[in-house]
Design an enzyme around this catalytic site. Sequence first.
Site, PDB file in Angstrom:
ATOM      1  N   ARG A 146      -4.102  10.661   4.429  1.00  0.00           N
ATOM      2  CA  ARG A 146      -2.991  11.605   4.597  1.00  0.00           C
ATOM      3  C   ARG A 146      -2.021  11.519   3.425  1.00  0.00           C
ATOM      4  O   ARG A 146      -1.435  12.514   3.006  1.00  0.00           O
ATOM      5  CB  ARG A 146      -2.297  11.275   5.897  1.00  0.00           C
ATOM      6  CG  ARG A 146      -0.987  11.921   6.128  1.00  0.00           C
ATOM      7  CD  ARG A 146      -0.336  11.348   7.352  1.00  0.00           C
ATOM      8  NE  ARG A 146       1.056  11.708   7.390  1.00  0.00           N
ATOM      9  CZ  ARG A 146       1.515  12.910   7.698  1.00  0.00           C
ATOM     10  NH1 ARG A 146       0.654  13.845   7.998  1.00  0.00           N
ATOM     11  NH2 ARG A 146       2.790  13.174   7.692  1.00  0.00           N
TER      12      ARG A 146
ATOM     13  N   ASP B 115       4.481   0.332  12.164  1.00  0.00           N
ATOM     14  CA  ASP B 115       3.247  -0.251  11.602  1.00  0.00           C
ATOM     15  C   ASP B 115       3.039  -1.696  12.036  1.00  0.00           C
ATOM     16  O   ASP B 115       2.009  -2.280  11.734  1.00  0.00           O
ATOM     17  CB  ASP B 115       3.263  -0.193  10.063  1.00  0.00           C
ATOM     18  CG  ASP B 115       3.159   1.226   9.571  1.00  0.00           C
ATOM     19  OD1 ASP B 115       3.326   1.443   8.359  1.00  0.00           O
ATOM     20  OD2 ASP B 115       2.943   2.125  10.395  1.00  0.00           O
TER      21      ASP B 115
ATOM     22  N   LYS C 269       0.853  -1.204   0.000  1.00  0.00           N
ATOM     23  CA  LYS C 269       0.000   0.000   0.000  1.00  0.00           C
ATOM     24  C   LYS C 269       0.881   1.245   0.000  1.00  0.00           C
ATOM     25  O   LYS C 269       0.683   2.155  -0.806  1.00  0.00           O
ATOM     26  CB  LYS C 269      -0.878  -0.001   1.240  1.00  0.00           C
ATOM     27  CG  LYS C 269      -1.525   1.340   1.565  1.00  0.00           C
ATOM     28  CD  LYS C 269      -2.416   1.314   2.773  1.00  0.00           C
ATOM     29  CE  LYS C 269      -1.698   1.512   4.054  1.00  0.00           C
ATOM     30  NZ  LYS C 269      -1.387   2.901   4.402  1.00  0.00           N
ATOM     31  N   ASN C 270       1.871   1.280   0.894  1.00  0.00           N
ATOM     32  CA  ASN C 270       2.647   2.512   1.077  1.00  0.00           C
ATOM     33  C   ASN C 270       3.635   2.771  -0.044  1.00  0.00           C
ATOM     34  O   ASN C 270       4.185   3.865  -0.145  1.00  0.00           O
ATOM     35  CB  ASN C 270       3.325   2.509   2.444  1.00  0.00           C
ATOM     36  CG  ASN C 270       2.293   2.611   3.555  1.00  0.00           C
ATOM     37  OD1 ASN C 270       1.128   2.945   3.296  1.00  0.00           O
ATOM     38  ND2 ASN C 270       2.685   2.295   4.766  1.00  0.00           N
TER      39      ASN C 270
ATOM     40  N   ARG D 114      -8.704  -0.475   4.239  1.00  0.00           N
ATOM     41  CA  ARG D 114      -7.802   0.556   3.706  1.00  0.00           C
ATOM     42  C   ARG D 114      -6.466  -0.057   3.324  1.00  0.00           C
ATOM     43  O   ARG D 114      -5.834   0.378   2.381  1.00  0.00           O
ATOM     44  CB  ARG D 114      -7.550   1.640   4.759  1.00  0.00           C
ATOM     45  CG  ARG D 114      -8.733   2.489   5.109  1.00  0.00           C
ATOM     46  CD  ARG D 114      -8.341   3.665   5.952  1.00  0.00           C
ATOM     47  NE  ARG D 114      -7.256   4.422   5.333  1.00  0.00           N
ATOM     48  CZ  ARG D 114      -6.744   5.538   5.863  1.00  0.00           C
ATOM     49  NH1 ARG D 114      -7.198   5.997   7.007  1.00  0.00           N
ATOM     50  NH2 ARG D 114      -5.782   6.197   5.264  1.00  0.00           N
TER      51      ARG D 114
ATOM     52  N   CYS E 259      -5.239  12.069  12.643  1.00  0.00           N
ATOM     53  CA  CYS E 259      -5.762  10.740  12.308  1.00  0.00           C
ATOM     54  C   CYS E 259      -6.202  10.136  13.642  1.00  0.00           C
ATOM     55  O   CYS E 259      -6.202  10.794  14.663  1.00  0.00           O
ATOM     56  CB  CYS E 259      -4.702   9.889  11.630  1.00  0.00           C
ATOM     57  SG  CYS E 259      -3.449   9.341  12.768  1.00  0.00           S
TER      58      CYS E 259
ATOM     59  N   ARG F  85      -0.803  14.644  12.736  1.00  0.00           N
ATOM     60  CA  ARG F  85       0.159  14.109  11.758  1.00  0.00           C
ATOM     61  C   ARG F  85       0.726  15.330  11.010  1.00  0.00           C
ATOM     62  O   ARG F  85       0.262  15.705   9.971  1.00  0.00           O
ATOM     63  CB  ARG F  85      -0.546  13.147  10.797  1.00  0.00           C
ATOM     64  CG  ARG F  85      -1.202  11.935  11.447  1.00  0.00           C
ATOM     65  CD  ARG F  85      -0.230  10.850  11.832  1.00  0.00           C
ATOM     66  NE  ARG F  85       0.476  10.271  10.709  1.00  0.00           N
ATOM     67  CZ  ARG F  85      -0.003   9.282   9.940  1.00  0.00           C
ATOM     68  NH1 ARG F  85      -1.211   8.833  10.163  1.00  0.00           N
ATOM     69  NH2 ARG F  85       0.699   8.796   8.936  1.00  0.00           N
ATOM     70  N   PRO F  86       1.726  15.993  11.571  1.00  0.00           N
ATOM     71  CA  PRO F  86       2.217  17.237  10.960  1.00  0.00           C
ATOM     72  C   PRO F  86       2.835  17.010   9.574  1.00  0.00           C
ATOM     73  O   PRO F  86       3.212  15.885   9.238  1.00  0.00           O
ATOM     74  CB  PRO F  86       3.295  17.695  11.948  1.00  0.00           C
ATOM     75  CG  PRO F  86       3.664  16.500  12.727  1.00  0.00           C
ATOM     76  CD  PRO F  86       2.470  15.599  12.758  1.00  0.00           C
ATOM     77  N   VAL F  87       2.883  18.071   8.784  1.00  0.00           N
ATOM     78  CA  VAL F  87       3.539  18.000   7.461  1.00  0.00           C
ATOM     79  C   VAL F  87       4.554  19.140   7.313  1.00  0.00           C
ATOM     80  O   VAL F  87       4.913  19.523   6.193  1.00  0.00           O
ATOM     81  CB  VAL F  87       2.506  18.054   6.310  1.00  0.00           C
ATOM     82  CG1 VAL F  87       1.727  16.751   6.228  1.00  0.00           C
ATOM     83  CG2 VAL F  87       1.578  19.259   6.442  1.00  0.00           C
TER      84      VAL F  87
ATOM     85  N   LEU G   5       7.694  19.173   7.718  1.00  0.00           N
ATOM     86  CA  LEU G   5       8.945  18.786   7.027  1.00  0.00           C
ATOM     87  C   LEU G   5       8.755  18.842   5.506  1.00  0.00           C
ATOM     88  O   LEU G   5       9.644  19.252   4.773  1.00  0.00           O
ATOM     89  CB  LEU G   5       9.387  17.389   7.453  1.00  0.00           C
ATOM     90  CG  LEU G   5       9.715  17.215   8.937  1.00  0.00           C
ATOM     91  CD1 LEU G   5      10.005  15.764   9.262  1.00  0.00           C
ATOM     92  CD2 LEU G   5      10.873  18.108   9.359  1.00  0.00           C
TER      93      LEU G   5
HETATM   94  C1  EPZ Z   1       4.378   6.643   6.404  1.00  0.00           C
HETATM   95  O1  EPZ Z   1       3.622   7.718   6.928  1.00  0.00           O
HETATM   96  C2  EPZ Z   1       3.412   5.481   6.298  1.00  0.00           C
HETATM   97  N1  EPZ Z   1       2.307   5.846   5.402  1.00  0.00           N
HETATM   98  C3  EPZ Z   1       2.853   5.140   7.678  1.00  0.00           C
HETATM   99  O2  EPZ Z   1       2.053   3.976   7.515  1.00  0.00           O
HETATM  100  C4  EPZ Z   1       4.005   4.802   8.618  1.00  0.00           C
HETATM  101  O3  EPZ Z   1       3.488   4.578   9.905  1.00  0.00           O
HETATM  102  C5  EPZ Z   1       4.995   5.984   8.652  1.00  0.00           C
HETATM  103  O4  EPZ Z   1       5.445   6.288   7.307  1.00  0.00           O
HETATM  104  C6  EPZ Z   1       6.213   5.675   9.504  1.00  0.00           C
HETATM  105  O5  EPZ Z   1       6.883   4.565   8.970  1.00  0.00           O
HETATM  106  C7  EPZ Z   1       2.532   5.872   4.084  1.00  0.00           C
HETATM  107  O6  EPZ Z   1       3.615   5.598   3.599  1.00  0.00           O
HETATM  108  C8  EPZ Z   1       1.358   6.240   3.217  1.00  0.00           C
HETATM  109  P1  EPZ Z   1       6.539   9.863   8.527  1.00  0.00           P
HETATM  110  P2  EPZ Z   1       4.260   9.213   6.966  1.00  0.00           P
HETATM  111  O7  EPZ Z   1       6.507  11.165   7.833  1.00  0.00           O
HETATM  112  O8  EPZ Z   1       5.083   9.437   5.764  1.00  0.00           O
HETATM  113  C9  EPZ Z   1       6.751  12.982  12.039  1.00  0.00           C
HETATM  114  C10 EPZ Z   1       0.134   2.661   7.681  1.00  0.00           C
HETATM  115  O9  EPZ Z   1      -0.364   2.126   8.689  1.00  0.00           O
HETATM  116  N2  EPZ Z   1       6.606  14.003  10.993  1.00  0.00           N
HETATM  117  O10 EPZ Z   1       7.658   8.916   8.240  1.00  0.00           O
HETATM  118  O11 EPZ Z   1       3.147  10.140   7.240  1.00  0.00           O
HETATM  119  C11 EPZ Z   1       5.503  12.127  12.203  1.00  0.00           C
HETATM  120  O12 EPZ Z   1       4.571  12.742  13.073  1.00  0.00           O
HETATM  121  C12 EPZ Z   1       0.644   4.088   7.761  1.00  0.00           C
HETATM  122  O13 EPZ Z   1       0.273   2.104   6.575  1.00  0.00           O
HETATM  123  C13 EPZ Z   1       6.716  15.350  11.354  1.00  0.00           C
HETATM  124  O14 EPZ Z   1       6.908  15.677  12.522  1.00  0.00           O
HETATM  125  O15 EPZ Z   1       5.171   9.102   8.257  1.00  0.00           O
HETATM  126  C14 EPZ Z   1       6.075  10.854  12.799  1.00  0.00           C
HETATM  127  O16 EPZ Z   1       6.261  11.031  14.184  1.00  0.00           O
HETATM  128  C15 EPZ Z   1       0.301   4.724   9.093  1.00  0.00           C
HETATM  129  N3  EPZ Z   1       6.589  16.291  10.375  1.00  0.00           N
HETATM  130  C16 EPZ Z   1       7.449  10.736  12.118  1.00  0.00           C
HETATM  131  O17 EPZ Z   1       7.745  12.047  11.615  1.00  0.00           O
HETATM  132  C17 EPZ Z   1       6.377  15.956   9.055  1.00  0.00           C
HETATM  133  O18 EPZ Z   1       6.311  16.871   8.200  1.00  0.00           O
HETATM  134  C18 EPZ Z   1       7.481   9.763  10.972  1.00  0.00           C
HETATM  135  O19 EPZ Z   1       6.429  10.103  10.098  1.00  0.00           O
HETATM  136  C19 EPZ Z   1       6.268  14.601   8.718  1.00  0.00           C
HETATM  137  C20 EPZ Z   1       6.392  13.632   9.696  1.00  0.00           C
END
Ligand code: EPZ
Length: 420
Positions: free
Chosen positions: A92, A304, A22-23, A396, A116, A121-123, A125
């Site tokens: 997201r 995950d 999926k990811n 999902r 969520c 779930r901040p963005v 970065l």
């Molecule tokens: C991806 O989410 C996956 N989703 C998530 O899987 C997975 O849990 C996550 O990576 C961690 O491995 C997809 O790939 C679609 P991150 P993503 O940015 O990219 C913080 C599932 O169950 N962060 O690596 O959103 C964030 O809060 C889903 O399949 C910021 O602070 O995760 C977290 O603590 C759930 N600012 C950490 O970084 C940002 O701008 C890692 O998040 C972005 C992230």
Amino acid sequence: MDKFLIRGGKKLKGEIKISGAKNASLALMPATLLASGKYELYNTPNLKDVNTMIKLLSSMGVTFERNNTTLSVNTFRVNKFEAPYEHVKKMRASIYVLGPLISRYGKAKVSLPGGCAWGPRPVNLHIEAIKKLGAKIEIDRGYIIAKAKKLKGAKIVFDIQSVGATGNTLMAAVLAKGSTKIENAATEPEITNLIEMLISMGAKINGIGTTILEIEGVEELHPTSIKTIPDRIEAGTMLIAGAMCGGKITITNCEPKHITSVLLKLKEAGAKIKISGSSVTISAPKIIKPVDVTTEVYPGFPTDMQAQWISLMSLAKGNSKIIDTIYYDRFSHVPELQRLGANINLIENIASVTGSKKLTSAKVMSTDLRASAALILAALAAKGVTEVFRIYHLDRGYEEIEKKLRSAGADISRVASEEY
Ligand code: EPZ
């Protein structure tokens, strides 16, 4: 809404075929915005989230045809550059259109994802990195409004490894003028799959699989065909089902090297693991040994898989500690698992589990994708019939999970439910 009825206690045996990741799909699909033309995305799973991404990209003018697990994509007529709230709030990963839109079309209007089931779930970065590449970004009434004449390469250092931010930045940098260096990039296999796709489209990227990525911007990219990697989280989830229910199952069409951390922990818990090519066979342990887990970025133990591991540890002979360092509040499964008899004490992001001989059935509620998987696993092992509500969360990210589990001997059926 549907629910699952699960009569626990059945030994699992047989084969379970793993679907595409999926990811990975959720990154490969928006990458098609980077060049006009026809693409073939092989091994694309048939999931709710993939269909949400299809709806979002279709609203921009992309067209799709699905033939089994091959998703044909046509981006000749992209004519909209917006990801509206109604799509983004459902998923997201919709934010993945930001990078390709700003890089190819110089404009993007993408709704902020909001939170969520387990929290914010901040963005930030994503936004900071794309600003560094020269985009003008403002936040207006819940939308990210991005504009750029032509992105310029830059040096980007992430203070934490982020899968999404790495993916978005890569898709922005490949068409930027000049070179971009990303430090502390995520190295998850889904990012490697995206890099393989971008390189096959003509992008110039060095450092694949490492935390330092160097991108030389090119004028133009071209369409490609690419195979989606197997879903390592589905693979890990099914292996834990095998460990919890006794018996012996083989998962096929997987990539064992993507789940090394999970395989090691399963061996520590007493399971027998046999790897051959793209198959992994697990023989359940007589006694499940308690094993501590701390989630880490790849190649560490994946967040995950945290919920599913707590389910397994609830049947261990002894105490274990599960710490999530990626998401401190990703524990909505704990109260539901306690309803099934699991003995879990949660303090902040640390779950202390006292294993017990058995779990007992109950009515439980899914709250998010991986929490739901944890409930299914516990229900498969619990005595009696468990009802798992709101299983749309599972749809999902797990393709036909009840069919796959039934093919290995589980007593699980999907029924309509007026309740909840
Ligand atoms: C991806 O989410 C996956 N989703 C998530 O899987 C997975 O849990 C996550 O990576 C961690 O491995 C997809 O790939 C679609 P991150 P993503 O940015 O990219 C913080 C599932 O169950 N962060 O690596 O959103 C964030 O809060 C889903 O399949 C910021 O602070 O995760 C977290 O603590 C759930 N600012 C950490 O970084 C940002 O701008 C890692 O998040 C972005 C992230």
